[in-house]
Design an enzyme around this catalytic site. Sequence first.
Site, PDB file in Angstrom:
ATOM      1  N   GLN A   1      17.534 -19.986  -7.536  1.00 14.40           N
ATOM      2  CA  GLN A   1      18.888 -19.486  -7.275  1.00 14.40           C
ATOM      3  C   GLN A   1      18.857 -18.372  -6.248  1.00 14.40           C
ATOM      4  O   GLN A   1      18.035 -17.463  -6.334  1.00 14.40           O
ATOM      5  CB  GLN A   1      19.566 -19.020  -8.546  1.00 14.40           C
ATOM      6  N   GLY A   2      19.760 -18.462  -5.268  1.00 16.25           N
ATOM      7  CA  GLY A   2      19.768 -17.491  -4.173  1.00 16.25           C
ATOM      8  C   GLY A   2      21.066 -16.713  -4.120  1.00 16.25           C
ATOM      9  O   GLY A   2      21.999 -17.112  -3.428  1.00 16.25           O
ATOM     10  N   TYR A   3      21.119 -15.609  -4.844  1.00 16.49           N
ATOM     11  CA  TYR A   3      22.337 -14.784  -4.846  1.00 16.49           C
ATOM     12  C   TYR A   3      22.079 -13.398  -4.263  1.00 16.49           C
ATOM     13  O   TYR A   3      22.878 -12.888  -3.488  1.00 16.49           O
ATOM     14  CB  TYR A   3      22.902 -14.666  -6.271  1.00 16.49           C
TER      15      TYR A   3
ATOM     16  N   SER B   1      13.209 -15.899  -7.275  1.00 14.42           N
ATOM     17  CA  SER B   1      12.101 -16.344  -8.134  1.00 14.42           C
ATOM     18  C   SER B   1      11.775 -17.811  -7.870  1.00 14.42           C
ATOM     19  O   SER B   1      12.680 -18.639  -7.781  1.00 14.42           O
ATOM     20  CB  SER B   1      12.480 -16.213  -9.609  1.00 14.42           C
TER      21      SER B   1
ATOM     22  N   GLU C   1      23.514 -18.561 -17.885  1.00 18.94           N
ATOM     23  CA  GLU C   1      22.119 -18.139 -18.035  1.00 18.94           C
ATOM     24  C   GLU C   1      21.948 -16.977 -19.000  1.00 18.94           C
ATOM     25  O   GLU C   1      20.836 -16.581 -19.298  1.00 18.94           O
ATOM     26  CB  GLU C   1      21.504 -17.814 -16.674  1.00 18.94           C
TER      27      GLU C   1
ATOM     28  N   GLU D   1      23.132  -2.144 -16.875  1.00 16.82           N
ATOM     29  CA  GLU D   1      24.355  -1.377 -16.552  1.00 16.82           C
ATOM     30  C   GLU D   1      25.508  -2.338 -16.281  1.00 16.82           C
ATOM     31  O   GLU D   1      26.642  -2.120 -16.730  1.00 16.82           O
ATOM     32  CB  GLU D   1      24.134  -0.475 -15.319  1.00 16.82           C
TER      33      GLU D   1
HETATM   34  C1  LIG Z   1      11.519 -10.181 -11.124  1.00 16.98           C
HETATM   35  C2  LIG Z   1      12.840 -10.395 -10.454  1.00 16.98           C
HETATM   36  C3  LIG Z   1      13.286 -11.684 -10.245  1.00 16.98           C
HETATM   37  C4  LIG Z   1      14.502 -11.920  -9.598  1.00 16.98           C
HETATM   38  N1  LIG Z   1      14.897 -13.207  -9.362  1.00 16.98           N
HETATM   39  C5  LIG Z   1      16.059 -13.426  -8.678  1.00 16.98           C
HETATM   40  C6  LIG Z   1      16.467 -14.763  -8.348  1.00 16.98           C
HETATM   41  O1  LIG Z   1      15.784 -15.737  -8.666  1.00 16.98           O
HETATM   42  N2  LIG Z   1      17.601 -14.952  -7.642  1.00 16.98           N
HETATM   43  C7  LIG Z   1      18.387 -13.895  -7.249  1.00 16.98           C
HETATM   44  O2  LIG Z   1      19.422 -14.120  -6.637  1.00 16.98           O
HETATM   45  N3  LIG Z   1      18.025 -12.605  -7.541  1.00 16.98           N
HETATM   46  C8  LIG Z   1      16.885 -12.351  -8.248  1.00 16.98           C
HETATM   47  N4  LIG Z   1      16.496 -11.064  -8.537  1.00 16.98           N
HETATM   48  C9  LIG Z   1      17.313  -9.967  -8.078  1.00 16.98           C
HETATM   49  C10 LIG Z   1      18.132  -9.343  -9.200  1.00 16.98           C
HETATM   50  O3  LIG Z   1      19.149 -10.217  -9.599  1.00 16.98           O
HETATM   51  C11 LIG Z   1      18.684  -7.995  -8.677  1.00 16.98           C
HETATM   52  O4  LIG Z   1      17.573  -7.139  -8.508  1.00 16.98           O
HETATM   53  C12 LIG Z   1      19.680  -7.393  -9.644  1.00 16.98           C
HETATM   54  O5  LIG Z   1      20.872  -8.115  -9.666  1.00 16.98           O
HETATM   55  C13 LIG Z   1      20.018  -5.920  -9.271  1.00 16.98           C
HETATM   56  O6  LIG Z   1      20.353  -5.817  -7.941  1.00 16.98           O
HETATM   57  P1  LIG Z   1      19.648  -4.749  -6.989  1.00 16.98           P
HETATM   58  O7  LIG Z   1      18.173  -4.850  -7.201  1.00 16.98           O
HETATM   59  O8  LIG Z   1      20.163  -4.965  -5.611  1.00 16.98           O
HETATM   60  O9  LIG Z   1      20.076  -3.351  -7.544  1.00 16.98           O
HETATM   61  P2  LIG Z   1      21.405  -2.558  -7.192  1.00 16.98           P
HETATM   62  O10 LIG Z   1      22.576  -3.460  -7.323  1.00 16.98           O
HETATM   63  O11 LIG Z   1      21.202  -1.853  -5.903  1.00 16.98           O
HETATM   64  O12 LIG Z   1      21.467  -1.524  -8.392  1.00 16.98           O
HETATM   65  C14 LIG Z   1      20.606  -0.361  -8.436  1.00 16.98           C
HETATM   66  C15 LIG Z   1      20.920   0.363  -9.744  1.00 16.98           C
HETATM   67  O13 LIG Z   1      22.309   0.765  -9.785  1.00 16.98           O
HETATM   68  C16 LIG Z   1      22.950   0.219 -10.929  1.00 16.98           C
HETATM   69  N5  LIG Z   1      24.313  -0.182 -10.593  1.00 16.98           N
HETATM   70  C17 LIG Z   1      24.721  -0.898  -9.520  1.00 16.98           C
HETATM   71  N6  LIG Z   1      26.042  -1.108  -9.554  1.00 16.98           N
HETATM   72  C18 LIG Z   1      26.500  -0.518 -10.686  1.00 16.98           C
HETATM   73  C19 LIG Z   1      27.790  -0.391 -11.299  1.00 16.98           C
HETATM   74  N7  LIG Z   1      28.887  -0.944 -10.748  1.00 16.98           N
HETATM   75  N8  LIG Z   1      27.874   0.276 -12.476  1.00 16.98           N
HETATM   76  C20 LIG Z   1      26.784   0.833 -13.064  1.00 16.98           C
HETATM   77  N9  LIG Z   1      25.540   0.747 -12.525  1.00 16.98           N
HETATM   78  C21 LIG Z   1      25.385   0.069 -11.353  1.00 16.98           C
HETATM   79  C22 LIG Z   1      22.111  -0.998 -11.309  1.00 16.98           C
HETATM   80  O14 LIG Z   1      22.264  -1.318 -12.677  1.00 16.98           O
HETATM   81  C23 LIG Z   1      20.707  -0.527 -10.981  1.00 16.98           C
HETATM   82  O15 LIG Z   1      20.216   0.261 -12.031  1.00 16.98           O
HETATM   83  C24 LIG Z   1      15.291 -10.819  -9.189  1.00 16.98           C
HETATM   84  C25 LIG Z   1      14.848  -9.501  -9.425  1.00 16.98           C
HETATM   85  C26 LIG Z   1      13.640  -9.297 -10.044  1.00 16.98           C
HETATM   86  C27 LIG Z   1      13.179  -7.881 -10.274  1.00 16.98           C
END
Ligand SMILES: Cc1cc2nc3c(=O)[nH]c(=O)nc-3n(C[C@H](O)[C@H](O)[C@H](O)COP(=O)(O)OP(=O)(O)OC[C@H]3O[C@@H](n4cnc5c(N)ncnc54)[C@H](O)[C@@H]3O)c2cc1C
Length: 395
Positions: free
Chosen positions: A129-131, A164, A248, A379
Amino acid sequence: MDFRFSPEQQAFQNEVRDFILTEVPQELRWCERTAFTDALWPAVLETRKKLAQKGWATMHWPVEYGGQGASHIAQTLLVEELAYWGMPQAITVDDGPNLIGPTIIRFGSDHLRKTLLPSIASGETYWCQGYTEPGSGSDLAAVRTTAVQDGNHYVINGQKDFISGAARADWIHILARTNPEAPRHRNLSYFVVDMRSPGITLSPLDEAQGRSGMLNEVFFDNLRVPAENLVGERNEGWQVAMSTLNLERSGIENVGHARSFLKDIVTYARETVHDGESLLNIDRVSSKMAEMAVKIEACRLAAYRVAWLRDKGLNPDYESSMSKLLSSEMWQQFTDAVMQVLGHYGPLESDSRYAPLKGRIEEAYIGSIFETIYEGTSEIQRNVIAQRGLGLPRR
Ligand SMILES: Cc1cc2nc3c(=O)[nH]c(=O)nc-3n(C[C@H](O)[C@H](O)[C@H](O)COP(=O)(O)OP(=O)(O)OC[C@H]3O[C@@H](n4cnc5c(N)ncnc54)[C@H](O)[C@@H]3O)c2cc1C
């Protein structure tokens, strides 16, 4: 209300257990870190196909699309049992049967149903999945990848991050902006994309667990995707993506893992003598176990409630977020508690001759870190529960 599984459900659970113990290679148990390697991937693929041949991978799909019309409770039992025996995520929470298949059934054209569902149902295609994009993880609608129509194709440019399993995937599902003028949530379209298309390149990210090749950046450079690969209506991809992502969140796999570990750690503590006493006789150890047993049970009930809601034709919303939040945080607390019980032996890796439980806890402990990040951070789940569950204002 009845908290017991029916005799048929219990029989199914036993059948799944027998299948795992007799048909699945032992090396696939507790192999999350190495599941994508050349050494193990063929066995992972083979097992996915065997599950498909049994009809289990897509048992919850309608019969007309190759499913068995089974209940979501039964499908949740399947995932829990697979997780209990340590099957890797590429088998337990496979995107194809669990996310993209149901999405195509609900929103896809006849063409997509005909061409894509059979290979998902037979376990032949692996999906990712690519989001997430740079700067838009939690804020999923802030997509910068664009898709511009050119005749019968869309030309896609952009980047997806932290994907992933991308290096092993045959297909990816993504959101791209198709109408830069429109407001957020009404400018996105949902596409399915063949990962072998020219214009896609990958760049692996080395992650803490050392699973190289597991996480990737995925780049789209003038990628041409047939217009028929659009899922749902153009510019209405947000609704489609929300429906996919809602599928999911239950976290039952963490429950399966934790139940299995709890059983083993109780045995370990009973057999391990510390200062002349069994570890289990130390109050702090036994009360930790009891506390974790309570948390695991609460998570299990929350996850089966999500399945029950689906079986009733209701759409679990904040209930899925509650379940995901509970189970991911429980799994972190659980692995931490086990680490404390194992003391200095806990961090030993599987190839150490001193590692208790064959080093499984070290791998689980590191792996649990990510559980509160992907599929929506804790969060974000709390925001969903506050807003949609409690009706509190958006923050
Ligand atoms: C091992 C792993 C596998 C992954 N696999 C995939 C995958 O297959 N496909 C895919 O699309 N993505 C994948 N991801 C990405 C994952 O979905 C994102 O890391 C996640 O959604 C958080 O986004 P970010 O890292 O950009 O953090 P950010 O959105 O930048 O957030 C940083 C911090 O701020 C907090 N925060 C942000 N906005 C708010 C808000 N409105 N209110 C309160 N707190 C907030 C967050 O909770 C976090 O603590 C993967 C990540 C990991 C670590």
